[in-house]
Design an enzyme around this catalytic site. Structure first.
Site, short mmCIF file in Angstrom:
data_model
loop_
_atom_site.label_atom_id
_atom_site.label_comp_id
_atom_site.label_asym_id
_atom_site.label_seq_id
_atom_site.Cartn_x
_atom_site.Cartn_y
_atom_site.Cartn_z
N SER A 136 16.16 42.81 -22.68
CA SER A 136 14.65 42.94 -22.64
C SER A 136 15.28 43.79 -20.97
O SER A 136 16.67 43.21 -21.16
CB SER A 136 14.80 41.33 -22.84
OG SER A 136 13.18 41.11 -22.13
N TYR A 149 15.55 32.45 -23.65
CA TYR A 149 15.82 33.96 -23.80
C TYR A 149 16.88 34.32 -22.87
O TYR A 149 17.34 35.40 -22.98
CB TYR A 149 14.45 34.62 -23.81
CG TYR A 149 13.36 35.47 -24.16
CD1 TYR A 149 13.63 36.38 -25.58
CD2 TYR A 149 13.81 36.77 -23.45
CE1 TYR A 149 13.02 37.11 -25.99
CE2 TYR A 149 13.02 37.65 -23.46
CZ TYR A 149 13.21 37.54 -25.52
OH TYR A 149 12.42 39.35 -25.38
N1 NAD Z 1 7.54 42.04 -27.56
C1 NAD Z 1 8.12 42.59 -26.04
O1 NAD Z 1 7.60 42.42 -25.09
C2 NAD Z 1 9.85 42.77 -25.72
C3 NAD Z 1 9.95 42.89 -24.56
C4 NAD Z 1 11.06 43.10 -24.95
C5 NAD Z 1 12.35 42.78 -25.70
N2 NAD Z 1 11.78 42.24 -27.21
C6 NAD Z 1 12.61 42.05 -27.73
O2 NAD Z 1 12.42 42.72 -28.91
C7 NAD Z 1 12.71 42.30 -30.39
C8 NAD Z 1 11.90 42.35 -31.44
O3 NAD Z 1 10.56 41.66 -30.69
P1 NAD Z 1 8.77 41.68 -31.08
O4 NAD Z 1 8.34 41.61 -29.96
O5 NAD Z 1 8.69 42.58 -32.13
O6 NAD Z 1 8.47 40.79 -32.35
P2 NAD Z 1 7.72 40.54 -33.25
O7 NAD Z 1 7.66 38.97 -33.42
O8 NAD Z 1 6.18 40.99 -33.56
O9 NAD Z 1 9.08 40.78 -34.69
C9 NAD Z 1 10.02 39.72 -34.81
C10 NAD Z 1 11.13 40.47 -36.24
O10 NAD Z 1 11.63 39.26 -36.42
C11 NAD Z 1 12.10 38.43 -37.53
N3 NAD Z 1 12.36 37.60 -37.94
C12 NAD Z 1 12.17 36.48 -36.68
N4 NAD Z 1 13.14 35.36 -37.32
C13 NAD Z 1 13.52 35.41 -37.91
C14 NAD Z 1 14.90 35.39 -38.09
N5 NAD Z 1 15.63 33.91 -38.06
N6 NAD Z 1 15.86 36.39 -39.36
C15 NAD Z 1 15.31 37.43 -39.65
N7 NAD Z 1 14.59 37.87 -39.14
C16 NAD Z 1 13.45 36.96 -38.74
C17 NAD Z 1 10.49 38.28 -37.47
O11 NAD Z 1 10.20 38.02 -38.89
C18 NAD Z 1 9.86 39.34 -37.49
O12 NAD Z 1 9.37 40.19 -38.77
C19 NAD Z 1 13.80 40.83 -30.24
O13 NAD Z 1 14.51 40.44 -30.63
C20 NAD Z 1 13.04 40.72 -28.57
O14 NAD Z 1 13.52 39.69 -27.32
C21 NAD Z 1 10.75 42.43 -27.24
#
Ligand code: NAD
Length: 254
Positions: A136, A149
């Site tokens: 991130s 985080y």
């Molecule tokens: N959305 C953003 O703005 C953003 C920005 C930077 C980084 N990220 C990173 O990208 C990654 C994905 O984020 P996202 O926004 O797509 O999230 P999201 O919440 O849309 O999806 C996350 C997925 O992870 C799964 N998950 C959660 N806990 C879990 C567990 N204990 N075991 C297995 N699976 C699990 C959930 O069921 C879901 O399908 C994360 O690491 C997040 O930190 C997101």
């Protein structure tokens, strides 16, 4: 290796995407499958993982990656590992629930370590591996109220670089991607949480809190992150390792 016309083709490659059932992970699973890889969608939401696996002709793995003890004896045979599963909690440090801090580090640092550990032996045997860690902008910058985080993502950066150093002689690359705010459920929830924490309206959170440092004032689409994953695992990126690729609309240029 010289890049040629089919250097982006992943036919014959296997891939595992954690948190692959939704958001960025689902976009990654679709991208890798579209390029020809056999994709395993690993997610705590087994139904959603199975549905996406059916859609892309892949496999599903219903797994709670916070249960790190269960990952200690795991052996993975995959050419590509995308460590993507992650969660967020918005809270001041003095109010942060210690058990939640611990859980977040298990899911976002220990589980990636254990999956890398499980995957490296077969990658080394094949003299090929691609590890992409979805970090991130919070892997290189901090924000208030996100201590766990920010801590976890900074740790993931270190794990990725150490993996790059160990894996390089064996044909294994390891890199991070550092997105700003991406349009997913994780951000939808944060908008509501931040509105409560700051005592302001949700629209104001997007404009004044989330995108305040971004020069380009829009959320990133999951497919934009996935396209970079697709490139990082391709033959074009064979010399790219130990790096962190920022996609943040200019946030960290400041
Ligand atoms: N959305 C953003 O703005 C953003 C920005 C930077 C980084 N990220 C990173 O990208 C990654 C994905 O984020 P996202 O926004 O797509 O999230 P999201 O919440 O849309 O999806 C996350 C997925 O992870 C799964 N998950 C959660 N806990 C879990 C567990 N204990 N075991 C297995 N699976 C699990 C959930 O069921 C879901 O399908 C994360 O690491 C997040 O930190 C997101």
């Amino acid at each position: 290796m010289t890049a040629h016309s089919d250097s982006a083709d992943l036919s014959g490659r296997s891939a595992l995407v954690t948190g692959g059932a939704a958001g960025i992970g689902a976009a990654c699973a679709r991208e890798l499958a579209a390029r020809g890889a056999a994709v395993t969608v690993a997610d705590i939401d087994g139904d959603a993982a199975a549905a996406l696996a059916r859609e892309i002709g892949g496999a599903a793995w219903a797994v709670d990656l916070m249960d790190v003890a269960a990952l200690e004896d795991l052996r993975l045979e995959t050419d590509i590992l995308v460590n993507n599963a992650g969660i967020q909690t918005v809270s001041s440090i003095e109010d942060f629930v210690p058990a939640r801090f611990h859980d977040m580090l298990m899911l976002m640092v220990e589980a990636p370590f254990l999956l890398v550990r499980a995957a490296l032996p077969s990658m080394y045997a094949n003299e090929f591996g691609r590890i992409v860690n979805i970090s991130s902008v919070h892997g290189i910058r901090a924000s208030a109220y996100k201590s766990a985080y920010v801590t976890a993502k900074h740790a993931l950066e270190g794990l990725s670089k150490a993996t790059a150093l160990e894996g390089g002689p064996h044909g294994v690359t390891s890199n991070c991607i550092n997105p700003g705010y991406v349009r997913t459920a994780l951000v939808d929830k944060q908008i509501a949480d931040q509105a409560a924490a700051h005592g302001i309206a949700e629209q104001e959170v997007v404009e004044k809190v989330l995108l305040t440092e971004s020069v380009i004032k829009r959320l990133i689409e999951p497919g934009e992150v996935a396209s970079l994953v697709g490139w990082l695992v391709s033959a074009y990126a064979g010399m790219v390792t130990g790096s962190s690729y920022v996609m943040d609309g200019g946030w960290s240029a400041r």
